[in-house]
Design a protein around this motif. Structure first.
Motif, PDB file in Angstrom:
ATOM      1  N   GLY A   1      29.320  50.917 -38.190  1.00 60.61           N
ATOM      2  CA  GLY A   1      29.201  49.484 -37.944  1.00 60.61           C
ATOM      3  C   GLY A   1      28.584  49.178 -36.598  1.00 60.61           C
ATOM      4  O   GLY A   1      27.876  48.183 -36.427  1.00 60.61           O
ATOM      5  N   VAL A   2      28.830  50.044 -35.625  1.00 61.54           N
ATOM      6  CA  VAL A   2      28.227  49.873 -34.302  1.00 61.54           C
ATOM      7  C   VAL A   2      26.730  50.179 -34.353  1.00 61.54           C
ATOM      8  O   VAL A   2      25.956  49.643 -33.565  1.00 61.54           O
ATOM      9  CB  VAL A   2      28.930  50.800 -33.281  1.00 61.54           C
ATOM     10  N   ALA A   3      26.326  51.033 -35.310  1.00 62.97           N
ATOM     11  CA  ALA A   3      24.916  51.404 -35.501  1.00 62.97           C
ATOM     12  C   ALA A   3      24.309  51.977 -34.225  1.00 62.97           C
ATOM     13  O   ALA A   3      23.416  51.377 -33.624  1.00 62.97           O
ATOM     14  CB  ALA A   3      24.111  50.196 -35.969  1.00 62.97           C
ATOM     15  N   PRO A   4      24.742  53.172 -33.797  1.00 64.10           N
ATOM     16  CA  PRO A   4      24.269  53.735 -32.520  1.00 64.10           C
ATOM     17  C   PRO A   4      22.755  53.816 -32.380  1.00 64.10           C
ATOM     18  O   PRO A   4      22.209  53.443 -31.342  1.00 64.10           O
ATOM     19  CB  PRO A   4      24.901  55.137 -32.512  1.00 64.10           C
ATOM     20  N   LEU A   5      22.059  54.283 -33.414  1.00 60.91           N
ATOM     21  CA  LEU A   5      20.614  54.427 -33.283  1.00 60.91           C
ATOM     22  C   LEU A   5      19.916  53.074 -33.302  1.00 60.91           C
ATOM     23  O   LEU A   5      18.887  52.880 -32.651  1.00 60.91           O
ATOM     24  CB  LEU A   5      20.062  55.329 -34.393  1.00 60.91           C
ATOM     25  N   THR A   6      20.475  52.123 -34.040  1.00 58.27           N
ATOM     26  CA  THR A   6      19.910  50.769 -34.035  1.00 58.27           C
ATOM     27  C   THR A   6      19.982  50.168 -32.640  1.00 58.27           C
ATOM     28  O   THR A   6      19.028  49.548 -32.157  1.00 58.27           O
ATOM     29  CB  THR A   6      20.667  49.866 -35.029  1.00 58.27           C
ATOM     30  N   VAL A   7      21.126  50.358 -31.975  1.00 59.04           N
ATOM     31  CA  VAL A   7      21.277  49.827 -30.621  1.00 59.04           C
ATOM     32  C   VAL A   7      20.401  50.605 -29.644  1.00 59.04           C
ATOM     33  O   VAL A   7      19.697  50.012 -28.815  1.00 59.04           O
ATOM     34  CB  VAL A   7      22.754  49.885 -30.175  1.00 59.04           C
ATOM     35  N   ALA A   8      20.418  51.941 -29.755  1.00 58.87           N
ATOM     36  CA  ALA A   8      19.668  52.764 -28.807  1.00 58.87           C
ATOM     37  C   ALA A   8      18.164  52.534 -28.906  1.00 58.87           C
ATOM     38  O   ALA A   8      17.466  52.459 -27.887  1.00 58.87           O
ATOM     39  CB  ALA A   8      19.986  54.246 -29.037  1.00 58.87           C
ATOM     40  N   ALA A   9      17.657  52.410 -30.123  1.00 57.62           N
ATOM     41  CA  ALA A   9      16.208  52.261 -30.306  1.00 57.62           C
ATOM     42  C   ALA A   9      15.763  50.810 -30.380  1.00 57.62           C
ATOM     43  O   ALA A   9      14.594  50.505 -30.096  1.00 57.62           O
ATOM     44  CB  ALA A   9      15.761  52.991 -31.576  1.00 57.62           C
ATOM     45  N   GLY A  10      16.666  49.915 -30.770  1.00 59.85           N
ATOM     46  CA  GLY A  10      16.289  48.518 -30.935  1.00 59.85           C
ATOM     47  C   GLY A  10      16.775  47.599 -29.833  1.00 59.85           C
ATOM     48  O   GLY A  10      15.989  46.927 -29.157  1.00 59.85           O
ATOM     49  N   VAL A  11      18.085  47.580 -29.624  1.00 57.15           N
ATOM     50  CA  VAL A  11      18.670  46.626 -28.670  1.00 57.15           C
ATOM     51  C   VAL A  11      18.337  46.985 -27.224  1.00 57.15           C
ATOM     52  O   VAL A  11      17.948  46.113 -26.439  1.00 57.15           O
ATOM     53  CB  VAL A  11      20.198  46.554 -28.868  1.00 57.15           C
ATOM     54  N   ILE A  12      18.481  48.256 -26.862  1.00 53.78           N
ATOM     55  CA  ILE A  12      18.291  48.634 -25.456  1.00 53.78           C
ATOM     56  C   ILE A  12      16.860  48.396 -24.969  1.00 53.78           C
ATOM     57  O   ILE A  12      16.668  47.760 -23.924  1.00 53.78           O
ATOM     58  CB  ILE A  12      18.735  50.092 -25.222  1.00 53.78           C
ATOM     59  N   PRO A  13      15.823  48.867 -25.678  1.00 51.10           N
ATOM     60  CA  PRO A  13      14.466  48.559 -25.218  1.00 51.10           C
ATOM     61  C   PRO A  13      14.190  47.057 -25.153  1.00 51.10           C
ATOM     62  O   PRO A  13      13.543  46.576 -24.217  1.00 51.10           O
ATOM     63  CB  PRO A  13      13.578  49.241 -26.271  1.00 51.10           C
ATOM     64  N   THR A  14      14.695  46.320 -26.146  1.00 50.66           N
ATOM     65  CA  THR A  14      14.508  44.870 -26.138  1.00 50.66           C
ATOM     66  C   THR A  14      15.197  44.235 -24.940  1.00 50.66           C
ATOM     67  O   THR A  14      14.668  43.305 -24.315  1.00 50.66           O
ATOM     68  CB  THR A  14      15.051  44.252 -27.442  1.00 50.66           C
ATOM     69  N   ALA A  15      16.385  44.741 -24.604  1.00 49.84           N
ATOM     70  CA  ALA A  15      17.118  44.207 -23.455  1.00 49.84           C
ATOM     71  C   ALA A  15      16.371  44.466 -22.149  1.00 49.84           C
ATOM     72  O   ALA A  15      16.273  43.582 -21.290  1.00 49.84           O
ATOM     73  CB  ALA A  15      18.510  44.828 -23.385  1.00 49.84           C
ATOM     74  N   TYR A  16      15.833  45.667 -21.993  1.00 47.16           N
ATOM     75  CA  TYR A  16      15.020  45.957 -20.806  1.00 47.16           C
ATOM     76  C   TYR A  16      13.846  44.989 -20.718  1.00 47.16           C
ATOM     77  O   TYR A  16      13.577  44.412 -19.656  1.00 47.16           O
ATOM     78  CB  TYR A  16      14.486  47.397 -20.868  1.00 47.16           C
ATOM     79  N   ALA A  17      13.137  44.810 -21.834  1.00 44.96           N
ATOM     80  CA  ALA A  17      11.939  43.975 -21.825  1.00 44.96           C
ATOM     81  C   ALA A  17      12.266  42.497 -21.638  1.00 44.96           C
ATOM     82  O   ALA A  17      11.568  41.781 -20.910  1.00 44.96           O
ATOM     83  CB  ALA A  17      11.168  44.178 -23.130  1.00 44.96           C
ATOM     84  N   ALA A  18      13.322  42.021 -22.296  1.00 39.95           N
ATOM     85  CA  ALA A  18      13.631  40.585 -22.264  1.00 39.95           C
ATOM     86  C   ALA A  18      14.252  40.138 -20.953  1.00 39.95           C
ATOM     87  O   ALA A  18      13.941  39.052 -20.443  1.00 39.95           O
ATOM     88  CB  ALA A  18      14.564  40.242 -23.424  1.00 39.95           C
ATOM     89  N   THR A  19      15.148  40.957 -20.389  1.00 34.97           N
ATOM     90  CA  THR A  19      15.844  40.547 -19.169  1.00 34.97           C
ATOM     91  C   THR A  19      15.115  40.961 -17.902  1.00 34.97           C
ATOM     92  O   THR A  19      15.299  40.354 -16.855  1.00 34.97           O
ATOM     93  CB  THR A  19      17.259  41.149 -19.122  1.00 34.97           C
TER      94      THR A  19
END
Length: 488
Positions: free
Chosen positions: A35-53
């Motif tokens: 449910g946490v989806a580790p690879l989704t967060v690692a490959a999707g959320v984290i790069p997006t967070a770096y770029a957006a913030t």
């Protein structure tokens, strides 16, 4: 708490209880981490967070938020020793803050997990029409959602193990090849949380909390767990620790490999490739890209299961139609599972017919909003823990019943406020955009509807109102083991 279940139930019979003693620590852990989806967060959320913030303190934020959630979990896990219910937030908030608040919380949880499940399904549309991939994922999730819970756990376990191994391999490879040949620890420093002012910490906390959404699902499986008093706490804390290490490590590796001063630009240019590229362009990168899709699928399946458990819990207590609260021969509430599948199908079809962009209008907006809904529930649950144990400490020490939940409620409350204030930034839309207020406001709408329906039940169907939050005991009526002494 007694283990009430239908007596004399046979294969093929209809019951109002879930299967007992089918899930051990590994299976519960698989459900939670999927449910946490580790690879989704690692490959999707984290790069997006770096770029957006434009901020580089994300690794440190994951570690700090992990500590906050570990404190929160002290009270949460303590309640699992006294309340066992397929609708965890629903039952906990009902027990602490009253039946009406419990119904409101259940509808918020249903909406939040539905947002997450439908949004994740849409992200599977990559090499063909997105809706075709989304419908294929929906069909598989629907079938597995009707399977025995231990079968689903095995499917999630295989997928999860593969993606965690790949993330760790990418992380180690990236850290072994830092930019300039020097491994920097700057992004792990607490000072990175306020590098652009005090407000920076709030923004980073919001991003990090959204990455942890899903770890709270262990108590949802309490009715089906073997020795739940041990299984649920162990699975919760192991999941929390694993998530913190994986996320902090992966985000640190990305910054170290690209260079602290260049990671924001690299994230904007490469997206998920920021993670995939840590291992070069060979087999590891290819495996990561394929497992990125299975990660999305596994998370969608886990959230589907979470939604039907809440629907089942409400149906069992007649808050929703009673047919949704019955299970068949495999102890799976098929009506509840199919109801969730029908909802997902309707949303996917609606967005496809509207020719909406699945990545922004469906995946990102609904996924982020689903995470925000869980964040709100975490904060409210912390308050409910305090209220529950204030009436009867039940042998719990002051740390678990008061101090830890009070600290967590304060910290999470601040994060909720910051999220609302910066919701346009969270979505990546302009201030004043309809989505920036309509999506978070949807939770207020369903919460008010839940409160209103609970009051209707109290006035017109008091026997139903009296069983709200009793779980399997609801079948025995309002005079079951968990009485009104426990549910205000």
């Amino acid at each position: 708490m007694s283990r009430l279940q239908a007596t004399g139930s046979r294969p093929g019979s209809v019951t109002r209880a879930l299967a007992r003693d089918r899930l051990g620590v590994p299976a519960v852990l698989f459900f939670v981490l999927a449910g946490v989806a580790p690879l989704t967060v690692a490959a999707g959320v984290i790069p997006t967070a770096y770029a957006a913030t434009g901020l580089t303190g994300i690794p440190a934020a994951f570690l700090v938020v992990a500590v906050i959630l570990a404190i929160w979990a002290s009270g949460y896990v303590a309640m699992t020793r006294h309340i066992r219910n397929a609708g965890a937030f629903y039952a906990f908030i009902a027990a602490g803050l009253g039946r009406a608040m419990g119904v409101a919380a259940a509808l918020v949880a249903l909406l939040a997990y539905s947002f997450l499940q439908v949004g994740l399904s849409a992200h599977l549309g990559v090499h063909a029409a997105w809706w075709a991939w989304a419908l294929a994922a929906w069909a598989v999730v629907t079938v597995l959602g009707l399977a025995r819970v231990d079968v689903t756990g095995r499917v999630l376990g295989v997928l999860l193990c593969a993606e965690v191994i790949v993330i760790l391999a990418e992380t180690i490879t990236g850290l072994a090849r830092p930019a300039g040949g020097h491994l920097s620890f700057a992004t792990l420093s607490p000072s990175s949380l306020t590098s652009a002012g005090v407000g920076t910490a709030g923004v980073l906390a919001v991003v990090a909390v959204l990455g942890f959404v899903g770890f709270e699902q262990a108590p949802v499986l309490a009715e089906e767990a073997r020795n739940p008093r041990r299984t649920i706490p162990v699975a919760t804390y192991v999941a929390l620790g694993m998530i913190a290490v994986v996320y902090a490590g992966a985000s640190w590796a990305m910054a170290a490999h690209a260079g602290t001063g260049h990671v924001v630009a690299a994230a904007a240019a490469q997206g998920p490739g920021l993670l995939f590229g840590l291992g070069g362009s060979g087999a590891l990168s290819q495996a990561a890209q394929w497992l990125f899709l299975t990660s999305l699928f596994a998370a969608a399946l886990a959230f589907h299961n979470a939604v039907w458990r809440y629907i089942f819990a409400l149906g069992r207590e007649n808050v929703l139609p009673a047919a949704l609260g019955r299970t068949g021969g495999n102890n799976i509430p098929k009506a509840a599972s199919l109801a969730q599948s029908a909802t997902g199908l309707a949303v996917i079809a609606g967005y496809a017919l509207a020719h909406a962009d699945p990545m922004t209008a469906l995946f990102f907006d609904l996924g982020t909003t689903g995470g925000f809904g869980i964040l709100v529930l975490l904060a409210v649950t912390a308050v409910a823990v305090i209220a529950f144990f204030a009436r009867d400490p039940r042998g719990e020490n002051p740390w678990r019943r008061l101090i830890a939940p009070a600290l967590a409620a304060a910290a999470l409350g601040v994060i909720v406020v910051l999220a609302v204030q910066h919701y346009a930034t969270v979505l990546g839309v302009r201030p004043g955009s309809p989505a920036a207020w309509a999506l978070p406001a949807s939770y207020a709408v369903v919460a008010v509807a839940g409160l209103g329906w609970a009051l209707v039940l109290r006035a017109r169907r008091p026997q139903v109102y009296a069983t709200i939050g009793l779980g399997a005991h609801a079948a025995a009526g309002p005079h079951a083991t968990l009485s009104s002494r426990m549910l205000p």
